[in-house]
Scaffold this motif. Sequence first.
Motif, PDB file in Angstrom:
ATOM      1  N   ILE A  71       0.629   4.017  -3.016  1.00 40.85           N
ATOM      2  CA  ILE A  71       0.252   5.414  -2.779  1.00 40.85           C
ATOM      3  C   ILE A  71       1.419   6.346  -3.113  1.00 40.85           C
ATOM      4  O   ILE A  71       1.249   7.383  -3.755  1.00 40.85           O
ATOM      5  CB  ILE A  71      -0.221   5.607  -1.331  1.00 40.85           C
ATOM      6  N   ASN A 127       0.829  -1.218   0.000  1.00 38.47           N
ATOM      7  CA  ASN A 127       0.000   0.000   0.000  1.00 38.47           C
ATOM      8  C   ASN A 127       0.856   1.258   0.000  1.00 38.47           C
ATOM      9  O   ASN A 127       0.554   2.228  -0.693  1.00 38.47           O
ATOM     10  CB  ASN A 127      -0.949   0.007   1.200  1.00 38.47           C
ATOM     11  N   LEU A 153      -4.406  12.778  -4.032  1.00 40.25           N
ATOM     12  CA  LEU A 153      -4.791  11.867  -2.952  1.00 40.25           C
ATOM     13  C   LEU A 153      -6.244  12.082  -2.549  1.00 40.25           C
ATOM     14  O   LEU A 153      -6.974  11.129  -2.260  1.00 40.25           O
ATOM     15  CB  LEU A 153      -3.872  12.055  -1.744  1.00 40.25           C
TER      16      LEU A 153
END
Length: 118
Positions: free
Chosen positions: A86, A82, A104
Amino acid sequence: ILERGFSRNPYQEPKERKRGKPKKGKVLCLLERLRDLKDDVLRFFTDFRVPFSNNISERSFRMSKLKMKTAGSFRSADGGSNFCWIFSIIDTVRKNGGNPFKALEQLFNNSFSLAFLD
């Protein structure tokens, strides 16, 4: 330049014969790589998409190494995955002149798109 380097750093046979390939040393190995991979080393002269140095990629990689150094490691494989997922979005948006915070925000609102990359 390479010929001068080879003349100043000739290969010397090891005094003791050990198993395996004898070590050449860092300088001689570098000279051989520069000679053998000349097209790859000088690619930035002919292909302008290739940057002169790899500082951009090293800066991209630094964040994950810093995270691993401070935390020791990720708690799980999913956590590491993750983080990479990201951070790759943040880095891609930043390198293409976008706003990482807005990206984001769109990501968590399910409205994110990489269409701006063409």
